[in-house]
Design an enzyme around this catalytic site. Structure first.
Site, PDB file in Angstrom:
ATOM      1  N   HIS A 198       0.809  -1.219   0.000  1.00 43.64           N
ATOM      2  CA  HIS A 198       0.000   0.000   0.000  1.00 43.64           C
ATOM      3  C   HIS A 198       0.845   1.274   0.000  1.00 43.64           C
ATOM      4  O   HIS A 198       0.292   2.372   0.004  1.00 43.64           O
ATOM      5  CB  HIS A 198      -0.920   0.014   1.222  1.00 43.64           C
ATOM      6  CG  HIS A 198      -0.216   0.304   2.509  1.00 43.64           C
ATOM      7  ND1 HIS A 198       0.681  -0.563   3.072  1.00 43.64           N
ATOM      8  CD2 HIS A 198      -0.244   1.379   3.340  1.00 43.64           C
ATOM      9  CE1 HIS A 198       1.161  -0.051   4.185  1.00 43.64           C
ATOM     10  NE2 HIS A 198       0.617   1.134   4.375  1.00 43.64           N
ATOM     11  N   HIS A 220       1.670   6.922  -0.509  1.00 43.53           N
ATOM     12  CA  HIS A 220       0.854   6.072   0.369  1.00 43.53           C
ATOM     13  C   HIS A 220      -0.544   5.980  -0.234  1.00 43.53           C
ATOM     14  O   HIS A 220      -1.231   6.992  -0.392  1.00 43.53           O
ATOM     15  CB  HIS A 220       0.795   6.698   1.772  1.00 43.53           C
ATOM     16  CG  HIS A 220       0.215   5.813   2.827  1.00 43.53           C
ATOM     17  ND1 HIS A 220      -1.129   5.547   2.915  1.00 43.53           N
ATOM     18  CD2 HIS A 220       0.803   5.124   3.839  1.00 43.53           C
ATOM     19  CE1 HIS A 220      -1.349   4.742   3.937  1.00 43.53           C
ATOM     20  NE2 HIS A 220      -0.193   4.475   4.527  1.00 43.53           N
TER      21      HIS A 220
END
Length: 612
Positions: free
Chosen positions: A518, A533
């Site tokens: 992620h 992110h």
């Protein structure tokens, strides 16, 4: 604005009474469980006189009020009349399990802390008076006050029984009965380690005084068992048989399974903390003292309270509390330096107002009023608190009672290792003061004055960073994560992706690829270090819906697709799929300016302009 007017204003801006499911307060924050977060006008709340800041965190909306939170909450309670709603397990299930556990522990422990803090402070004064020979150690008065201080710790399960029952919405008096069972004298029979229930079920003899988890686990079970009988026993005889049957079922299970389980979990957690401290005292102190401001910023610091309480219960003292004291003094010292160095009168007043509460132990005014606005001061507080905590821990600094760490609670630290506490405090204050003085203006945007036109203009950017995402920029004040919205990690931008792809903004080396896929770390060829992110709390997906095209160490070129992600899947899990882009080495540059002039952005547009 007085407390009554402030409470009215907050009520209005959170969407009114009808939008509130429940609310509570901790030592500095008014915490809401809301039905519709979209009805909150967060900007209006942040602008209120007396509000230090606000944030959405762990499923709550939190209004940071500092020392006035109790008075404002009292006024708030007179304005609203919320019904006693049924439990919201289904609603809470949408949040992370860890988040729910931490929120539950915090809401149970916080109401029970005032007498425990008072007891810890009283124990400190008793020790100080004895140590200096001011009182006779065998006097009746000292015996009385020792009993008063010890009772708050010894009978801690009774305090937690009440707050647990209120949290789990079950009968408080039945919960107190379970606490009484935990503390019943048969648990202290000489030489007895086990008794047999019904002649064959082994029940461990354990001293549950000052314990935390056993009573919480027991009351949690009581909630479901009593509800079961309440729904099935006729009202005419419910008052007699529902409590009786509930206790007959809960008590054996609690004493045979839940209480020992909670006891040993607490003991192992305390032992684990002690092991880390024994293994590397300086590292343990550096981590706890250095990260404390960040934990407070995210509202996660209450998760440490059970650990520190368990330390006191298991070992008679808490070294972690001494670490937190070092960080507290560092967080109070940074605003003091800002006050003397800042030229703006309003900023000086804000800084000064945070100093006294900080040294007492309430650091939210310092963090939200000063440290988040002066990144150099935040860094100084983290480093100063970490270094001071490392030194204190190496020298055996500890607290002999659970107290609010601050200057007023120093008597609770008197005893073995007190010299370590004193030296650690001095180091925390000195290091923080020096670093704040040096770093305070380090991260301010550089300006130059065009004297002919008498206007201020930005320096010409020496470095540009293109967007790694095609989509639309999102204001940071809409990001429900204080670490990103407050730009704690560095200059931050948020983008809503239009195609579910992450691209290389220019030639770069892949520095880090997280196992959960992620997030990606890049080292750009111009020296910028970038963290990309994907989403908020998407770590909980464990890589599901993410497709990586690169590995750590790969060289990539502008426009290369680094990663693709399933936006619909993220949204189906009720998570935010916004992309966060952070320059993690912001402090190495003179100034970083975000391109906020355009809402829609693509790979050819600059996201950041940087001045060396």
């Amino acid at each position: 604005m007085n407390n009554r007017d402030l409470a009215k204003a907050i009520l209005k801006e959170v969407g009114g009474e009808k939008n509130i499911s429940s609310y509570t307060n901790c030592i500095t924050r008014l915490r809401f469980q809301l039905k519709d977060n979209e009805k909150v006008d967060q900007q209006a709340i942040d602008a209120l006189d007396g509000v230090l800041g606000s944030q959405f965190q762990s499923g709550q909306f939190q209004v940071i009020l500092g020392g006035k939170v109790v008075n404002v909450t009292n006024e708030f309670s007179e304005l609203v009349d919320l019904p006693d709603e049924s439990d919201k397990e289904a609603d809470e299930g949408n949040k992370g399990i860890l988040s729910n556990i931490l929120n539950t522990l915090s809401s149970i422990l916080t109401p029970a802390l005032p007498p425990v803090i008072a007891g810890g402070l009283l124990k400190g004064f008793i020790f100080m008076f004895q140590n200096f020979g001011w009182v006779n150690g065998s006097s009746d008065s000292l015996i009385f006050f020792n009993g008063l201080a010890d009772s708050m710790f010894y009978f801690f399960p009774f305090l937690l029984a009440v707050s647990s029952a209120r949290k789990f919405k079950t009968n408080e008096y039945l919960a107190l009965t379970l606490a009484g069972l935990l503390m019943y004298p048969f648990a202290f029979a000489d030489g007895q380690t086990m008794i047999k229930l019904f002649g064959f079920i082994p029940l461990a003899v354990v001293n549950y005084s000052a314990s935390v988890l056993p009573i919480i686990f027991s009351v949690w079970l009581l909630k479901y068992v009593k509800r079961f009988f309440d729904q099935r026993i006729p009202e005419m005889v419910n008052m007699v048989f529902s409590p009786l049957l509930s206790l007959l079922i809960v008590a054996p299970i609690a004493m045979v399974v839940l209480a020992p389980l909670g006891y040993y979990i607490g003991e192992y957690i305390a032992a684990g903390v002690k092991w880390l401290i024994d293994f590397s005292p300086w590292l343990a102190g550096l981590i706890v003292g250095g990260t404390r401001p960040i934990l407070v910023l995210g509202g996660m610091h209450h998760a440490m309270n059970p650990i520190m309480q368990q330390e006191v219960s298991s070992f008679g003292s808490s070294q972690m509390l001494a670490m937190v004291l070092m960080s507290t003094l560092a967080q109070a010292t940074a605003p003091l330096v800002v006050y003397f160095k800042e030229k703006n009168i309003k900023e000086k007043q804000v800084a000064l107002s945070a100093v006294i509460p900080g040294y007492v132990g309430i650091t939210e005014p310092a963090i939200y009023g000063v440290l988040v606005r002066y990144k150099g001061a935040m860094i100084a507080a983290c480093v100063g608190g970490g270094v001071g905590a490392a030194i204190s821990t190496m020298l055996g600094g500890r607290s002999f009672g659970f107290v609010m760490p601050g200057l007023l609670s120093l008597p609770a630290f008197m005893g073995e290792g007190f010299i370590g506490v004193v030296i650690g405090c001095l180091v925390s204050v000195i290091v923080t003061a020096l670093l704040t003085f040096v770093l305070m203006d380090r991260f301010k945007k550089e300006k130059k004055v065009n004297k002919a036109a008498e206007t201020v203009t930005d320096l010409e950017p020496a470095i540009t960073v293109s967007s790694p995402v095609v989509g639309e920029q999102v204001p940071l004040d809409r990001i429900e994560d204080a670490t990103f919205s407050k730009e704690i990690l560095g200059a931050t931008a948020a983008i809503q992706s239009a195609d579910g792809r992450i691209y290389a903004p220019m030639a770069a080396t892949v520095k880090a690829v997280f196992p959960t896929k992620h997030a990606i770390g890049l080292a750009l060829e111009n020296g910028v270090e970038l963290l990309i992110h994907i989403g908020l709390d998407t770590v909980s997906m464990n890589g599901e819906g993410f497709e990586l095209n690169v590995q750590q160490g790969d060289l990539v070129q502008k426009g290369d697709v680094l990663l693709t992600f399933d936006q619909d899947l993220i949204k189906s899990k009720q998570l935010n799929d916004v992309i966060i882009v952070v320059i993690t080495n912001t402090e190495t540059f003179g100034a970083v300016r975000k391109n906020e002039n355009v809402s829609k952005i693509d790979l050819n547009q600059n996201l950041f302009d940087i001045t060396k």
